[in-house]
Scaffold this active site. Structure first.
Site, mmCIF file in Angstrom:
data_model
loop_
_atom_site.group_PDB
_atom_site.id
_atom_site.type_symbol
_atom_site.label_atom_id
_atom_site.label_comp_id
_atom_site.label_asym_id
_atom_site.label_seq_id
_atom_site.Cartn_x
_atom_site.Cartn_y
_atom_site.Cartn_z
ATOM 1 N N PHE A 151 0.799 -1.223 0.000
ATOM 2 C CA PHE A 151 0.000 0.000 0.000
ATOM 3 C C PHE A 151 0.828 1.267 0.000
ATOM 4 C CE2 PHE A 151 1.063 -0.449 4.446
ATOM 5 C CZ PHE A 151 1.239 0.855 4.866
ATOM 6 N N LYS A 175 -1.858 -6.908 -9.429
ATOM 7 C CA LYS A 175 -2.751 -6.843 -8.264
ATOM 8 C C LYS A 175 -2.260 -5.730 -7.341
ATOM 9 C CE LYS A 175 -2.919 -8.785 -4.229
ATOM 10 N NZ LYS A 175 -3.563 -7.698 -3.456
ATOM 11 N N GLU A 178 -5.286 -3.532 -1.862
ATOM 12 C CA GLU A 178 -6.707 -3.262 -1.676
ATOM 13 C C GLU A 178 -6.951 -2.067 -0.758
ATOM 14 O OE1 GLU A 178 -5.459 -6.202 1.488
ATOM 15 O OE2 GLU A 178 -5.038 -5.826 -0.633
ATOM 16 N N CYS A 283 9.613 1.474 3.143
ATOM 17 C CA CYS A 283 10.575 0.396 3.366
ATOM 18 C C CYS A 283 11.997 0.936 3.443
ATOM 19 C CB CYS A 283 10.473 -0.659 2.276
ATOM 20 S SG CYS A 283 10.944 -0.078 0.635
#
Length: 499
Positions: A151, A175, A178, A283
């Site tokens: 995300f 993908k 979400e 990160c």
């Protein structure tokens, strides 16, 4: 306000999922539902992959020049729509608008690099390698590639994947997360507006079931993943078992070393921005500062600077950091802060119970700072993914290098110093994939590869740069000899000699 329904994208068109499982996408500053995203059915995922496989038969033969021109149009569209993309990032992720604009810019770098495909994908050739024998290589696409992203960078991370994958002749199934899919979907729309043909770039949504289906699928030849260590390790094992290529950029515990000869204000300002920007949800965030020798005396300045950092919604332009992405993320960070106290670290600045006027329901955690942190503490061992900075003191550069190298992760590190010798020594001896010298977050420009070492990376080849070409193509070596029309065979050669 209308609530967006996030579609799939298959065969060049948005497609509404027939799934009965839809999840809310929430503005983390207000808890307002701004969109709904489906968890696609296995049949829908199968359809997206089959469509990409079919599109590969023609896309792989598309001339390099045409692919280049699509990328040129794509980068122009991203530049034109930067503010729109940044607003979507901020609304669903929570990062500040200036930070979101910066993210779009870093993603744009990759697309700009992909525009050089007419030179990047060239092979090698040796004329007359043996008697009238030429040897050359072709860098050919693999087939259907796939990408799964976290995300925290909904524009930059997909740009790390699909532009290089499709410009090298592959098709792609993506993908997105979400939790904040709208900006990723807008990026895909712009790619099709730029001329990406139907089926070359498809999008599905979902959770672990969809990710596993992608990792297991025989028609997907390569999978790129950026996210948590636990999920990445599971997907890497599944993808390897299915015989596909896999690159996984995983968790981190990044260290910023400050030497006493560094410029004090520059080092501290860079440290604070890299530790607390995006609420620590990077990160590459510097979550540990290692103060060497007399630099330990700067800790009060670091504490003071931490207290001055401003928290607000992403739309507040003078805010230094926004909310965490979800209530669950906030709860986890606050729990880890409590654990740090319990294990004996000194909590100098406590970001819990952070109140932002006008946003009582936001997932806000203020900048938090611990001193007296040791390597056995949970706040040091775990990737917090929140605005928490741990301070560690050592006496020498050797101790700093040994301390960092003992950490299991090797994503990024940085050092602030005015000594070229110290910087060179650090660069040579540190076992971390990405090193910054007076640069706090050493994410390289896109024509260099995003690397990593040890537990922060699985797979030999990382995103971007030359390694991306290697990952998304397979090398075919051709050894050719053309005989003169009147050439007479000199007999059978039963050896492996080319003479």
């Amino acid at each position: 306000m209308s609530i967006r329904e996030i579609p799939m994208y298959i065969n060049g068109q948005p497609v509404v999922s027939r799934s009965e499982d839809w999840r809310d996408v929430v503005n983390p500053a207000t808890q307002e539902v701004v969109a709904r995203v489906p968890f696609c059915t296995s049949e829908e995922v199968e359809h997206a992959i089959a469509n990409a496989k079919e599109a590969f038969t023609t896309w792989r033969k598309t001339p390099l020049g045409r692919r280049m021109r699509i990328m040129l149009k794509f980068q122009a569209l991203i530049r034109e729509h930067t503010d729109e993309l940044a607003a979507l990032i901020s609304e669903e992720h929570g990062k500040t608008l200036p930070d979101a604009v910066g993210e779009v810019g870093r993603g744009l770098e990759v697309v700009e690099h992909a525009c050089s495909i007419t030179s990047l994908q060239l092979g090698e050739r040796a004329d007359n390698a043996a008697n009238e024998v030429d040897v050359y290589t072709l860098n050919q696409p693999l087939g259907v590639g796939a990408g799964i992203t976290a995300f925290n960078f909904p524009i930059m991370l997909p740009c790390f994947m699909f532009p290089m994958a499709i410009v090298t002749g592959n098709t792609f199934v993506y993908k997105p997360s979400e939790q904040d899919p709208s900006s990723s979907m807008r990026l895909v729309e712009l790619a099709h507006e730029a001329g990406v043909p139907p089926g070359v770039l498809n999008v599905v949504h979902g959770g672990p079931e969809v990710a596993n289906q992608i990792a297991d699928h025989a028609d997907i030849q390569a999978l790129s993943f950026i996210g948590s260590t636990r999920v990445g390790q599971l997907l890497y094992d599944r993808a390897a078992a299915a015989g596909k290529r896999m690159q996984a950029m995983l968790g981190a515990k990044n260290h910023c070393v400050i030497m006493p000869d560094a410029n004090r204000s520059q080092a501290i300002n860079n440290l604070l921005g890299s530790a607390y920007g995006a609420a620590g949800q990077r990160c590459m965030a510097n979550s540990v500062v290692v103060l060497v020798g007399e630099a330990r005396e700067w800790v009060e300045d670091i504490i003071e600077g931490t207290r001055k950092m401003k928290v607000g919604p992403g739309t507040q332009l003078d805010a230094d950091l926004g909310p965490l992405v979800s209530p669950a993320a906030k709860e986890r960070v606050e729990r880890l802060i409590a654990t740090g106290e319990q294990e004996g670290a000194t909590l100098e600045v406590d970001g819990r119970d952070c109140q932002v006027e006008g946003y009582p329901n936001g997932n806000f955690v203020g900048p938090t700072l611990f001193t007296n942190v040791t390597a056995d503490m949970t706040v040091y061992r775990e990737e917090i993914f929140g605005p928490v900075l741990c301070v560690v003191n050592v006496e020498t550069l050797d101790e700093a290098i040994a301390f960092i190298n003992a950490n299991p992760n090797g994503n990024g590190t940085s050092i602030f110093t005015n000594s070229g010798w110290v910087a060179r020594r650090f660069e040579a001896d540190i076992d971390v994939g990405q090193v910054g010298i007076n640069v706090p977050i050493p994410v390289p420009v896109a024509y260099f590869s995003f690397t990593g070492s040890r537990a922060s990376k699985l797979g030999d080849l990382g995103p971007n740069g030359k390694q991306a070409i290697g990952f998304w193509t397979q090398t075919k070596t051709v050894t050719a000899r053309w005989f003169e029309p009147e050439n007479v065979s000199s007999g059978i050669n039963s050896t492996i000699s080319l003479e």
